[in-house]
Design an enzyme around this catalytic site. Structure first.
Site, PDB file in Angstrom:
ATOM      1  N   ASN A  20       0.817  -1.127  -0.223  1.00  0.00           N
ATOM      2  CA  ASN A  20       0.077  -0.028   0.150  1.00  0.00           C
ATOM      3  C   ASN A  20       0.656   1.025   0.398  1.00  0.00           C
ATOM      4  O   ASN A  20       1.570   1.680   1.077  1.00  0.00           O
ATOM      5  CB  ASN A  20      -0.976  -0.053   1.049  1.00  0.00           C
ATOM      6  CG  ASN A  20      -1.935   1.306   1.541  1.00  0.00           C
ATOM      7  OD1 ASN A  20      -1.513   1.655   0.504  1.00  0.00           O
ATOM      8  ND2 ASN A  20      -2.138   0.981   2.624  1.00  0.00           N
ATOM      9  N   TRP A  21       1.215   2.047  -1.739  1.00  0.00           N
ATOM     10  CA  TRP A  21       1.886   3.320  -1.209  1.00  0.00           C
ATOM     11  C   TRP A  21       1.566   4.300  -0.563  1.00  0.00           C
ATOM     12  O   TRP A  21       2.161   4.984  -1.070  1.00  0.00           O
ATOM     13  CB  TRP A  21       2.381   3.117  -2.981  1.00  0.00           C
ATOM     14  CG  TRP A  21       2.600   2.056  -3.177  1.00  0.00           C
ATOM     15  CD1 TRP A  21       3.887   1.363  -2.979  1.00  0.00           C
ATOM     16  CD2 TRP A  21       3.817   2.023  -4.969  1.00  0.00           C
ATOM     17  NE1 TRP A  21       4.003  -0.176  -3.815  1.00  0.00           N
ATOM     18  CE2 TRP A  21       4.346   0.782  -4.962  1.00  0.00           C
ATOM     19  CE3 TRP A  21       3.342   2.641  -6.254  1.00  0.00           C
ATOM     20  CZ2 TRP A  21       4.859   0.291  -6.072  1.00  0.00           C
ATOM     21  CZ3 TRP A  21       3.916   2.707  -7.079  1.00  0.00           C
ATOM     22  CH2 TRP A  21       4.680   1.098  -6.939  1.00  0.00           C
ATOM     23  N   LYS A  22       0.373   4.071  -0.285  1.00  0.00           N
ATOM     24  CA  LYS A  22      -0.602   5.394  -0.140  1.00  0.00           C
ATOM     25  C   LYS A  22      -0.015   6.318  -0.713  1.00  0.00           C
ATOM     26  O   LYS A  22      -0.031   6.729  -1.955  1.00  0.00           O
ATOM     27  CB  LYS A  22      -0.239   5.279   1.536  1.00  0.00           C
ATOM     28  CG  LYS A  22      -0.004   4.841   2.607  1.00  0.00           C
ATOM     29  CD  LYS A  22       0.275   4.292   4.105  1.00  0.00           C
ATOM     30  CE  LYS A  22      -0.150   3.189   4.731  1.00  0.00           C
ATOM     31  NZ  LYS A  22       0.083   3.712   6.301  1.00  0.00           N
ATOM     32  N   HIS A 112      -9.645   1.295   5.139  1.00  0.00           N
ATOM     33  CA  HIS A 112      -8.399   1.256   5.779  1.00  0.00           C
ATOM     34  C   HIS A 112      -8.649   2.366   6.900  1.00  0.00           C
ATOM     35  O   HIS A 112      -9.402   3.092   7.075  1.00  0.00           O
ATOM     36  CB  HIS A 112      -6.905   1.820   4.650  1.00  0.00           C
ATOM     37  CG  HIS A 112      -6.334   1.995   5.376  1.00  0.00           C
ATOM     38  ND1 HIS A 112      -5.344   2.968   6.321  1.00  0.00           N
ATOM     39  CD2 HIS A 112      -4.869   0.958   5.005  1.00  0.00           C
ATOM     40  CE1 HIS A 112      -4.186   2.745   6.574  1.00  0.00           C
ATOM     41  NE2 HIS A 112      -3.763   1.696   6.010  1.00  0.00           N
ATOM     42  N   GLU A 114      -6.714   4.304   7.526  1.00  0.00           N
ATOM     43  CA  GLU A 114      -5.851   6.321   7.661  1.00  0.00           C
ATOM     44  C   GLU A 114      -7.861   6.699   7.171  1.00  0.00           C
ATOM     45  O   GLU A 114      -7.913   8.056   7.548  1.00  0.00           O
ATOM     46  CB  GLU A 114      -5.158   6.152   6.903  1.00  0.00           C
ATOM     47  CG  GLU A 114      -3.725   6.264   7.490  1.00  0.00           C
ATOM     48  CD  GLU A 114      -2.550   5.329   7.342  1.00  0.00           C
ATOM     49  OE1 GLU A 114      -3.306   5.930   5.745  1.00  0.00           O
ATOM     50  OE2 GLU A 114      -1.625   5.030   7.666  1.00  0.00           O
ATOM     51  N   GLU A 184      -5.530  -4.902  11.137  1.00  0.00           N
ATOM     52  CA  GLU A 184      -4.072  -3.842  10.582  1.00  0.00           C
ATOM     53  C   GLU A 184      -4.457  -3.381  11.706  1.00  0.00           C
ATOM     54  O   GLU A 184      -5.044  -2.310  11.937  1.00  0.00           O
ATOM     55  CB  GLU A 184      -4.214  -3.192   9.764  1.00  0.00           C
ATOM     56  CG  GLU A 184      -4.164  -3.151   8.534  1.00  0.00           C
ATOM     57  CD  GLU A 184      -3.252  -2.419   6.997  1.00  0.00           C
ATOM     58  OE1 GLU A 184      -2.264  -2.468   7.013  1.00  0.00           O
ATOM     59  OE2 GLU A 184      -4.253  -1.421   7.657  1.00  0.00           O
ATOM     60  N   GLY A 190       2.671   2.137  10.935  1.00  0.00           N
ATOM     61  CA  GLY A 190       3.698   3.899  10.107  1.00  0.00           C
ATOM     62  C   GLY A 190       4.273   3.578  11.941  1.00  0.00           C
ATOM     63  O   GLY A 190       5.020   4.965  11.983  1.00  0.00           O
ATOM     64  N   SER A 228       3.889  -1.876  10.353  1.00  0.00           N
ATOM     65  CA  SER A 228       5.271  -1.555  10.356  1.00  0.00           C
ATOM     66  C   SER A 228       5.423  -3.586   9.986  1.00  0.00           C
ATOM     67  O   SER A 228       6.742  -3.328  10.816  1.00  0.00           O
ATOM     68  CB  SER A 228       5.599  -1.913  11.921  1.00  0.00           C
ATOM     69  OG  SER A 228       5.510   0.038  11.914  1.00  0.00           O
ATOM     70  N   GLY A 249       2.553  -0.723   4.302  1.00  0.00           N
ATOM     71  CA  GLY A 249       2.966   0.448   3.971  1.00  0.00           C
ATOM     72  C   GLY A 249       4.863   0.904   3.834  1.00  0.00           C
ATOM     73  O   GLY A 249       5.155   0.185   2.291  1.00  0.00           O
ATOM     74  N   GLY A 250       5.021   2.055   4.658  1.00  0.00           N
ATOM     75  CA  GLY A 250       6.391   2.068   4.384  1.00  0.00           C
ATOM     76  C   GLY A 250       7.635   1.208   3.416  1.00  0.00           C
ATOM     77  O   GLY A 250       7.755   1.701   2.157  1.00  0.00           O
TER      78      GLY A 250
HETATM   79  P1  13P Z   1       3.091   0.645   7.968  1.00  0.00           P
HETATM   80  O1  13P Z   1       3.510  -0.640   7.082  1.00  0.00           O
HETATM   81  O2  13P Z   1       3.872   1.503   7.456  1.00  0.00           O
HETATM   82  O3  13P Z   1       2.766   0.348   8.845  1.00  0.00           O
HETATM   83  O4  13P Z   1       1.425   0.700   6.907  1.00  0.00           O
HETATM   84  C1  13P Z   1       0.586  -0.742   7.207  1.00  0.00           C
HETATM   85  C2  13P Z   1      -0.698  -0.280   6.059  1.00  0.00           C
HETATM   86  O5  13P Z   1      -1.086   0.360   6.786  1.00  0.00           O
HETATM   87  C3  13P Z   1      -0.670  -0.810   5.108  1.00  0.00           C
HETATM   88  O6  13P Z   1      -2.330  -0.652   4.978  1.00  0.00           O
END
Ligand code: 13P
Length: 268
Positions: A20-22, A112, A114, A184, A190, A228, A249-250
């Site tokens: 997930n590149w956000k 999600h 977010e 999640e 994050g 993470s 994510g990251g």
């Molecule tokens: P991180 O891997 O950056 O913690 O993000 C997880 C995430 O929200 C994937 O959708």
């Protein structure tokens, strides 16, 4: 197909590692990253684990073209959001599920944390989006998870169960192949603070039991952990019997990290 045999089923469950590149990165970097991932997965294919990436919606068409240059793309395309509205029309800033489908995306992330937090998406809106996605033929990567205060209050399983139970109507009719659930925990996203494999496994087992009680074929649903996930913790998560992959994510913004995580879940 892969990999984890479930005690109550002879069917293996599909493993997935999804990036997930956000709201990252810019167009040029996104193109390079997609190209690098596609080339490396063609050179060194995975055996059982499927991969997917979720770029920003403005990059979906470009990235789809890059992935399609590879004869059989080793990477599926995922969108990060859709509108609840089904039809074209006066919906400034929105993109419907049908329009997302036209970009080449096959999956959509819904629920999600977010979106729940920053955009105040509630279960009603999540339900509308789940239905819109499924009607358009998209598969859904449905995210659930508790906040830190909910976990500390001992309510984690209750909160996650309520998020799932809010959409029983959808679960009773969904094609299981169109469903991935990502657990999640909000406090792990994050933050560099990941759930312990034991805690993550415990929640995944609870989700699987709940899904199976709702409808037996849902025992086959791939359950991903997100929060993470990095190359150095992926192996211990991958050893857990009910963790079928990761929503990353990251670490998905770096080709080496993403591929190492995918290899950790590429279990024969
Ligand atoms: P991180 O891997 O950056 O913690 O993000 C997880 C995430 O929200 C994937 O959708």
């Amino acid at each position: 197909m892969s990999t984890t045999l479930n005690q109550s089923s002879s069917q293996p469950r599909q493993h997935w590692v999804i990036g997930n590149w956000k709201m990252n990165p810019n167009r040029a970097t996104a193109q390079t990253l997609a190209q690098t991932l596609a080339s490396r997965l063609v050179e060194t294919p995975l055996h059982t684990c499927k991969t997917a990436i979720a770029p920003m919606s403005i990059h979906l068409i470009t990235i789809h073209e890059i992935l399609m240059k590879v004869h059989t793309s080793p990477i599926s395309l995922v969108a990060q959001d859709i509108a609840a509205a089904r039809q074209t029309g006066a919906f400034t800033g929105d993109i419907s599920a049908d329009l997302i489908r036209e970009t080449g995306a096959e999956w959509i992330i819904i629920g999600h944390s977010e979106r729940r937090t920053i955009h105040h998406e509630d279960e009603n809106l999540i339900g509308l989006k789940l239905n819109a996605a499924l009607d358009a033929g998209l598969g859904v990567i449905w995210c659930v998870g508790e906040t830190l205060s909910e976990r500390e209050a001992g309510q984690a399983t209750q909160v996650v169960s309520a998020q799932i139970n809010a959409h029983i109507d959808i679960l009773t009719k969904i094609d299981p192949r169109k469903l991935i659930i990502a657990y999640e925990p909000v406090w792990a996203i994050g933050t560099g603070r990941t759930a312990s494999p034991e805690d993550a496994q415990q929640m995944h087992a609870a989700i699987r039991q709940l899904l199976t009680e709702i409808r037996a074929p849902l025992i086959q649903t791939s359950l991903l952990y997100g929060g993470s996930v990095k190359s150095d913790n992926a192996h211990s998560l991958a050893k857990c019997p009910d963790i079928d992959g990761a929503l990353v994510g990251g670490a998905s913004l770096d080709a080496d990290s993403f591929l190492q995580i995918a290899k950790a879940f590429d279990i024969a």
